[in-house]
Design a protein around this motif. Sequence first.
Motif, PDB file in Angstrom:
ATOM      1  N   LEU A  96      36.664   7.443  36.110  1.00  0.00           N
ATOM      2  CA  LEU A  96      37.284   7.709  35.109  1.00  0.00           C
ATOM      3  C   LEU A  96      38.903   7.463  36.003  1.00  0.00           C
ATOM      4  CD1 LEU A  96      36.761  10.330  32.990  1.00  0.00           C
ATOM      5  CD2 LEU A  96      36.567   8.081  31.725  1.00  0.00           C
ATOM      6  N   THR A  97      38.475   7.682  36.852  1.00  0.00           N
ATOM      7  CA  THR A  97      40.399   7.590  38.325  1.00  0.00           C
ATOM      8  C   THR A  97      40.248   5.670  38.264  1.00  0.00           C
ATOM      9  OG1 THR A  97      39.918   9.406  39.130  1.00  0.00           O
ATOM     10  CG2 THR A  97      41.352   7.049  39.934  1.00  0.00           C
ATOM     11  N   ALA A  98      38.885   4.827  38.021  1.00  0.00           N
ATOM     12  CA  ALA A  98      39.159   3.709  38.269  1.00  0.00           C
ATOM     13  C   ALA A  98      39.294   3.178  37.439  1.00  0.00           C
ATOM     14  CB  ALA A  98      37.753   3.510  38.909  1.00  0.00           C
ATOM     15  N   SER A  99      39.061   3.398  35.980  1.00  0.00           N
ATOM     16  CA  SER A  99      39.255   2.972  34.601  1.00  0.00           C
ATOM     17  C   SER A  99      40.904   3.281  34.332  1.00  0.00           C
ATOM     18  CB  SER A  99      38.655   4.253  33.625  1.00  0.00           C
ATOM     19  OG  SER A  99      38.571   5.252  33.209  1.00  0.00           O
ATOM     20  N   TYR A 100      41.450   4.417  35.136  1.00  0.00           N
ATOM     21  CA  TYR A 100      42.773   4.125  34.397  1.00  0.00           C
ATOM     22  C   TYR A 100      43.704   3.386  35.496  1.00  0.00           C
ATOM     23  CZ  TYR A 100      41.581   8.443  32.415  1.00  0.00           C
ATOM     24  OH  TYR A 100      40.575   9.501  31.641  1.00  0.00           O
ATOM     25  N   PHE A 152      38.481   5.441  46.285  1.00  0.00           N
ATOM     26  CA  PHE A 152      37.544   6.345  45.623  1.00  0.00           C
ATOM     27  C   PHE A 152      36.511   6.652  46.151  1.00  0.00           C
ATOM     28  CE2 PHE A 152      38.978   2.459  42.415  1.00  0.00           C
ATOM     29  CZ  PHE A 152      39.861   2.966  42.094  1.00  0.00           C
ATOM     30  N   THR A 153      36.135   6.226  47.106  1.00  0.00           N
ATOM     31  CA  THR A 153      35.135   7.270  48.837  1.00  0.00           C
ATOM     32  C   THR A 153      35.344   8.351  48.727  1.00  0.00           C
ATOM     33  OG1 THR A 153      34.704   5.137  49.024  1.00  0.00           O
ATOM     34  CG2 THR A 153      33.583   6.268  50.892  1.00  0.00           C
ATOM     35  N   THR A 154      36.447   8.470  49.314  1.00  0.00           N
ATOM     36  CA  THR A 154      37.282   9.671  49.517  1.00  0.00           C
ATOM     37  C   THR A 154      36.816  10.366  48.414  1.00  0.00           C
ATOM     38  OG1 THR A 154      38.886   8.675  51.668  1.00  0.00           O
ATOM     39  CG2 THR A 154      38.722  11.201  51.011  1.00  0.00           C
ATOM     40  N   LEU A 155      37.621  10.711  47.094  1.00  0.00           N
ATOM     41  CA  LEU A 155      37.129  11.293  45.807  1.00  0.00           C
ATOM     42  C   LEU A 155      35.681  11.843  45.740  1.00  0.00           C
ATOM     43  CD1 LEU A 155      39.171  12.218  44.357  1.00  0.00           C
ATOM     44  CD2 LEU A 155      38.443  10.657  42.484  1.00  0.00           C
ATOM     45  N   PHE A 156      34.547  10.264  45.253  1.00  0.00           N
ATOM     46  CA  PHE A 156      33.739  10.230  45.888  1.00  0.00           C
ATOM     47  C   PHE A 156      33.058  11.267  46.128  1.00  0.00           C
ATOM     48  CE2 PHE A 156      29.004   9.318  46.067  1.00  0.00           C
ATOM     49  CZ  PHE A 156      28.944  10.075  44.531  1.00  0.00           C
ATOM     50  N   CYS A 157      32.848  11.543  47.647  1.00  0.00           N
ATOM     51  CA  CYS A 157      32.259  11.882  48.477  1.00  0.00           C
ATOM     52  C   CYS A 157      33.201  13.348  48.857  1.00  0.00           C
ATOM     53  CB  CYS A 157      32.598  11.572  50.159  1.00  0.00           C
ATOM     54  SG  CYS A 157      31.799   9.988  50.293  1.00  0.00           S
ATOM     55  N   PHE A 158      34.290  13.573  48.276  1.00  0.00           N
ATOM     56  CA  PHE A 158      34.916  15.042  47.829  1.00  0.00           C
ATOM     57  C   PHE A 158      34.476  15.974  47.496  1.00  0.00           C
ATOM     58  CE2 PHE A 158      37.736  18.158  47.236  1.00  0.00           C
ATOM     59  CZ  PHE A 158      37.939  19.281  48.422  1.00  0.00           C
ATOM     60  N   ILE A 159      34.707  15.439  46.239  1.00  0.00           N
ATOM     61  CA  ILE A 159      34.187  15.856  44.345  1.00  0.00           C
ATOM     62  C   ILE A 159      32.583  16.518  45.008  1.00  0.00           C
ATOM     63  CG2 ILE A 159      33.327  15.822  42.559  1.00  0.00           C
ATOM     64  CD1 ILE A 159      35.823  13.671  42.483  1.00  0.00           C
ATOM     65  N   LEU A 160      31.857  14.735  45.654  1.00  0.00           N
ATOM     66  CA  LEU A 160      30.074  15.599  45.611  1.00  0.00           C
ATOM     67  C   LEU A 160      29.546  16.414  46.478  1.00  0.00           C
ATOM     68  CD1 LEU A 160      27.280  14.589  44.867  1.00  0.00           C
ATOM     69  CD2 LEU A 160      27.725  13.035  46.647  1.00  0.00           C
ATOM     70  N   LEU A 161      30.327  17.211  47.715  1.00  0.00           N
ATOM     71  CA  LEU A 161      30.226  17.468  48.729  1.00  0.00           C
ATOM     72  C   LEU A 161      30.598  19.295  47.746  1.00  0.00           C
ATOM     73  CD1 LEU A 161      28.987  18.752  51.262  1.00  0.00           C
ATOM     74  CD2 LEU A 161      31.706  17.580  52.255  1.00  0.00           C
ATOM     75  N   THR A 162      32.048  19.333  47.249  1.00  0.00           N
ATOM     76  CA  THR A 162      32.004  20.394  47.056  1.00  0.00           C
ATOM     77  C   THR A 162      31.322  21.295  45.950  1.00  0.00           C
ATOM     78  OG1 THR A 162      34.349  19.311  45.664  1.00  0.00           O
ATOM     79  CG2 THR A 162      34.606  20.282  47.872  1.00  0.00           C
TER      80      THR A 162
END
Length: 265
Positions: A252-256, A101-111
Amino acid sequence: MFGQANVLAQGQAEFPPSVEDFYLPSILPWGAHDNYWVTKITLMVWLAVGVLILFFLLSYRNPKLVPTKKQWFAESIYGFVRNNIAVDMIGHAGVRFAPYFTTLFCFILLTNAFAIIPFFQISPNSHIAFPAFLAVISYVMFNWIGIRHHGFVKYFKNSLIPPAPWYILPLLIPIEFFSTFLVRPFSLAVRLFANMFAGHMLLLVFTLGGFAMISANTWLAPVSVLSWVMTIALTFLEFLVICLQAYVFTVLTASYVQGALAEEH
């Protein structure tokens, strides 16, 4: 965006800009004009991956009991995602998913942030391919987790058969299948793509609109100032959208994942 605006103001570019403006020239010496195998968007994704890898490697290169500023910042990001997304959505079991989740969050935030950074000014997520790929990764992940936790039969039984009278199950089962296995990845991808694409187009319209009104040499020239003021205001709004969309996609990914682990429907 501003590069296109400068050549537009000098009368060296056509208006409106075309899709070709998103691409860099091919770096192959024998490549044809249409051989765009490395684009501006691709380079930004590689840059984002490299920046994140270096940031976390350097932050934890020599960890201290009393953290340095870099270590504190990296730990704060991880702690925020772990406590406010993974644990809040899934419970204590969510800690093991916190790195993803941290990787996903940071990647989306930076891009996403590339959309308002000078000389980039477009997010890779404004192209549907990248949000779609991220959605596929999350989709495969939560289904695989559910199958491993429950077993194939029980997982799909929990996902498709709600606690309802038997005579309405023929109606509910197709709805549950459509909602769980088709709508979820589609909505994940389209929500991120639509928000970033819309924000990019709004900034582009108001920025280039100001240059177009100046170039017209008519009474519209003074209005260009208002157009640029709107660009600045929309940039601050876009910053909020950038942060919010990274958070929403991860939540949403975490909720799934939480739904895949749940014992009951």
